[in-house]
Design a protein around this motif. Structure first.
Motif, PDB file in Angstrom:
ATOM      1  N   GLU A   1      13.801  15.466  57.418  1.00 13.55           N
ATOM      2  CA  GLU A   1      14.147  16.609  56.579  1.00 13.55           C
ATOM      3  C   GLU A   1      13.292  17.838  56.877  1.00 13.55           C
ATOM      4  OE1 GLU A   1      13.951  15.337  52.568  1.00 13.55           O
ATOM      5  OE2 GLU A   1      15.883  14.292  52.611  1.00 13.55           O
ATOM      6  N   LYS A   2      12.012  17.620  57.222  1.00 11.13           N
ATOM      7  CA  LYS A   2      11.105  18.745  57.405  1.00 11.13           C
ATOM      8  C   LYS A   2      11.274  19.443  58.754  1.00 11.13           C
ATOM      9  CE  LYS A   2       7.515  16.930  54.320  1.00 11.13           C
ATOM     10  NZ  LYS A   2       6.084  16.492  54.216  1.00 11.13           N
ATOM     11  N   ASP A   3      11.606  18.659  59.788  1.00 12.70           N
ATOM     12  CA  ASP A   3      11.638  19.255  61.120  1.00 12.70           C
ATOM     13  C   ASP A   3      13.040  19.497  61.658  1.00 12.70           C
ATOM     14  OD1 ASP A   3      12.268  16.566  61.501  1.00 12.70           O
ATOM     15  OD2 ASP A   3      11.487  16.573  63.542  1.00 12.70           O
ATOM     16  N   ALA A   4      14.067  19.203  60.858  1.00  9.60           N
ATOM     17  CA  ALA A   4      15.441  19.337  61.338  1.00  9.60           C
ATOM     18  C   ALA A   4      16.113  20.582  60.786  1.00  9.60           C
ATOM     19  CB  ALA A   4      16.248  18.107  60.956  1.00  9.60           C
ATOM     20  N   SER A   5      16.985  21.153  61.597  1.00  4.86           N
ATOM     21  CA  SER A   5      17.815  22.276  61.165  1.00  4.86           C
ATOM     22  C   SER A   5      19.012  21.716  60.412  1.00  4.86           C
ATOM     23  CB  SER A   5      18.288  23.064  62.389  1.00  4.86           C
ATOM     24  OG  SER A   5      19.436  23.816  62.082  1.00  4.86           O
ATOM     25  N   ILE A   6      19.241  22.196  59.199  1.00  7.22           N
ATOM     26  CA  ILE A   6      20.366  21.699  58.407  1.00  7.22           C
ATOM     27  C   ILE A   6      21.685  21.996  59.104  1.00  7.22           C
ATOM     28  CG2 ILE A   6      20.531  23.803  57.013  1.00  7.22           C
ATOM     29  CD1 ILE A   6      21.225  20.140  55.900  1.00  7.22           C
ATOM     30  N   GLU A   7      21.736  23.119  59.826  1.00  6.73           N
ATOM     31  CA  GLU A   7      22.960  23.453  60.552  1.00  6.73           C
ATOM     32  C   GLU A   7      23.221  22.425  61.656  1.00  6.73           C
ATOM     33  OE1 GLU A   7      20.547  25.604  59.927  1.00  6.73           O
ATOM     34  OE2 GLU A   7      21.508  26.997  58.509  1.00  6.73           O
ATOM     35  N   GLN A   8      22.153  22.036  62.366  1.00  3.98           N
ATOM     36  CA  GLN A   8      22.319  21.032  63.416  1.00  3.98           C
ATOM     37  C   GLN A   8      22.720  19.687  62.837  1.00  3.98           C
ATOM     38  OE1 GLN A   8      18.688  20.944  65.768  1.00  3.98           O
ATOM     39  NE2 GLN A   8      19.657  22.169  67.368  1.00  3.98           N
ATOM     40  N   MET A   9      22.073  19.283  61.748  1.00  2.00           N
ATOM     41  CA  MET A   9      22.411  17.998  61.139  1.00  2.00           C
ATOM     42  C   MET A   9      23.848  17.980  60.650  1.00  2.00           C
ATOM     43  SD  MET A   9      18.993  16.630  59.168  1.00  2.00           S
ATOM     44  CE  MET A   9      18.791  18.059  58.111  1.00  2.00           C
ATOM     45  N   MET A  10      24.292  19.088  60.053  1.00  2.85           N
ATOM     46  CA  MET A  10      25.672  19.165  59.588  1.00  2.85           C
ATOM     47  C   MET A  10      26.640  19.106  60.766  1.00  2.85           C
ATOM     48  SD  MET A  10      25.909  19.137  56.332  1.00  2.85           S
ATOM     49  CE  MET A  10      27.625  19.644  56.202  1.00  2.85           C
ATOM     50  N   ALA A  11      26.278  19.785  61.856  1.00  3.15           N
ATOM     51  CA  ALA A  11      27.136  19.763  63.037  1.00  3.15           C
ATOM     52  C   ALA A  11      27.269  18.349  63.577  1.00  3.15           C
ATOM     53  CB  ALA A  11      26.568  20.691  64.112  1.00  3.15           C
TER      54      ALA A  11
ATOM     55  N   TRP B   1      13.647  14.666  64.602  1.00  5.76           N
ATOM     56  CA  TRP B   1      15.047  15.071  64.759  1.00  5.76           C
ATOM     57  C   TRP B   1      15.342  15.437  66.212  1.00  5.76           C
ATOM     58  CZ3 TRP B   1      19.749  14.694  63.356  1.00  5.76           C
ATOM     59  CH2 TRP B   1      20.706  15.614  63.790  1.00  5.76           C
ATOM     60  N   GLU B   2      14.425  16.119  66.861  1.00  8.17           N
ATOM     61  CA  GLU B   2      14.618  16.503  68.257  1.00  8.17           C
ATOM     62  C   GLU B   2      14.806  15.280  69.140  1.00  8.17           C
ATOM     63  OE1 GLU B   2      12.288  18.964  71.821  1.00  8.17           O
ATOM     64  OE2 GLU B   2      11.399  18.798  69.821  1.00  8.17           O
ATOM     65  N   VAL B   3      14.001  14.241  68.905  1.00 13.84           N
ATOM     66  CA  VAL B   3      14.113  13.010  69.677  1.00 13.84           C
ATOM     67  C   VAL B   3      15.444  12.327  69.398  1.00 13.84           C
ATOM     68  CG1 VAL B   3      13.179  10.675  69.969  1.00 13.84           C
ATOM     69  CG2 VAL B   3      11.627  12.642  69.847  1.00 13.84           C
ATOM     70  N   ARG B   4      15.847  12.278  68.140  1.00 14.41           N
ATOM     71  CA  ARG B   4      17.108  11.631  67.777  1.00 14.41           C
ATOM     72  C   ARG B   4      18.294  12.325  68.441  1.00 14.41           C
ATOM     73  NH1 ARG B   4      16.300   9.177  61.801  1.00 14.41           N
ATOM     74  NH2 ARG B   4      14.039   9.336  61.707  1.00 14.41           N
ATOM     75  N   LEU B   5      18.267  13.648  68.420  1.00 14.08           N
ATOM     76  CA  LEU B   5      19.371  14.399  69.003  1.00 14.08           C
ATOM     77  C   LEU B   5      19.414  14.213  70.518  1.00 14.08           C
ATOM     78  CD1 LEU B   5      21.720  16.254  68.448  1.00 14.08           C
ATOM     79  CD2 LEU B   5      20.150  18.205  68.420  1.00 14.08           C
TER      80      LEU B   5
ATOM     81  N   GLY C   1      21.447  24.725  70.997  1.00 16.12           N
ATOM     82  CA  GLY C   1      21.572  25.813  70.042  1.00 16.12           C
ATOM     83  C   GLY C   1      22.557  26.884  70.456  1.00 16.12           C
ATOM     84  N   GLN C   2      23.609  26.484  71.165  1.00 16.64           N
ATOM     85  CA  GLN C   2      24.622  27.446  71.588  1.00 16.64           C
ATOM     86  C   GLN C   2      25.565  27.730  70.427  1.00 16.64           C
ATOM     87  OE1 GLN C   2      26.527  25.954  75.103  1.00 16.64           O
ATOM     88  NE2 GLN C   2      24.597  25.568  76.166  1.00 16.64           N
TER      89      GLN C   2
END
Length: 379
Positions: A279-289, A141-145, A321-322
């Motif tokens: 799913e395991k390494d991503a923050s649901i809040e970040q994915m929703m954002a 997820w970090e790489v994708r973002l 993460g602001q």
């Protein structure tokens, strides 16, 4: 010498000279290669050196006399339309200087078909990274973002900070290359258009790639910066879901990925289509954002889509993460019945429109790793 002069003229040499005289001289910084130099660099365009093949040409891996590894793009067609695209790409790329945009090194016009020489980008395309297993480099997820942010910053630069605003017109995952550190590089500017500051849109032949094409542009032929925003939104959805822009999953519902995604968001079922690998390494809040931002990018009406400058800013804020910024992006859960998600099914649209649409370039069956571009002239 006569043949070389003939090819120079046929390949757009005079057009290039005209563009040079009207530009700021940036093109002159580009090296002009001889045909012999590029033949030697590519081992006479050996098939084993082929990096990729698309609607606008074949790309070969080569090595220059100074040891630099390059990518040599050899156009497939000689017709006037293709020559104009080639010169257009040359002029546009010569004016771009951004870490997330592929760098143009030079060109050659004295060969039978025109050639462009780029920096070599070693790790393939974003489309391949998403859809083909890569044990050496997991697509976290970090790489994708990070990749999404890099693409957004590059497109924002094209829209706002280039010498004149540039609309790419063909943003898609197969046009995003990955360097040795898997950083994103936007490529393939053959369809791009420069826009004078006193114009807010262009009326053009519809050109883009099925699955990524802005539906508003498809119907109105009015090209704006928001057309790139829509295409970028599709790439973000690919990163979120791991699905292709057009896949069997969506075809079963008669929808492209963009309409499938917005429909899923409408029903508040995003979690069901997220890529299981993150799913395991991503923050649901970040994915929703990111998902809500993608939804805004995919709005049917261009005027409702955020500009790329805002998109890049919000992605960077999410990544860092602001909370004060992401809180405005992650909207409270709402009753999605209250929100009108008006989507266009481009699969259906294509079938309906094809009978009254003149196809200016043949659309071949899509390969396993790409979706074919469209070049439509609706009359």
């Amino acid at each position: 010498m006569k043949r070389k002069k003939k090819f120079f003229k046929r390949n757009g040499g005079l057009l290039l000279q005209r563009e040079l005289s009207s530009s700021n001289g940036n093109v002159e910084k580009t090296k002009v290669f001889t045909s012999k130099e590029l033949e030697k660099a590519t081992d006479n365009y050996n098939k084993d050196r082929t990096l990729g093949k698309g609607g606008q040409g074949t790309v070969y891996k080569g090595m220059l006399s100074d040891g630099r590894i390059v990518a040599v793009k050899k156009s497939e067609m000689i017709d006037e339309g293709r020559v104009e695209q080639f010169i257009n790409e040359l002029v546009i790329l010569s004016q771009i200087n951004h870490r997330s945009v592929v760098k143009l090194i030079g060109c050659c016009l004295e060969t039978e078909v025109p050639l462009l020489v780029y920096e070599f980008i070693p790790n393939g395309t974003l489309l391949q990274l998403i859809h083909d297993a890569n044990e050496d480099f997991p697509l976290t997820w970090e790489v994708r973002l990070r990749i999404a942010t890099e693409i957004a910053e590059a497109v924002s630069y094209l829209h706002n900070k280039a010498s004149t605003p540039i609309y790419h017109r063909d943003i898609k995952s197969s046009n995003i290359l990955l360097d040795d550190k898997y950083k994103a590089k936007v490529s393939d500017f053959g369809a791009s258009r420069s826009v004078t500051l006193d114009h807010t849109h262009l009326t053009t032949i519809v050109q883009g790639t099925f699955g990524y094409l802005d539906p508003e542009y498809f119907y109105t032929h009015r090209l704006t910066d928001k057309s790139d925003v829509y295409s970028f939104g599709v790439v973000v959805v690919e990163l979120l879901t791991g699905l292709r822009a057009v896949t069997s999953t969506e075809a079963q519902e008669g929808r492209s990925l963009s309409s499938y995604f917005t429909h899923t968001m409408e029903e508040n079922r995003l979690v069901e289509i997220l890529d299981a690998r993150i799913e395991k390494d991503a923050s649901i809040e970040q994915m929703m954002a990111v998902a809500h931002l993608a939804t805004r990018c995919l709005d049917r009406e261009g005027k409702n889509r955020p500009p790329m400058k805002e998109v890049a800013f919000e992605l960077e804020a999410i990544r860092m993460g602001q909370k004060e910024v992401t809180s405005s992006v992650v909207r409270p859960k709402q009753n999605f019945e209250e929100i009108e998600f008006s989507t266009i099914d481009l699969t259906t649209s294509w079938e309906i429109s094809s009978s009254s649409t003149q196809i200016c370039s043949s659309i071949e069956k899509a390969s396993s790793f790409d979706v074919q571009p469209l070049l439509l002239n609706t009359k």
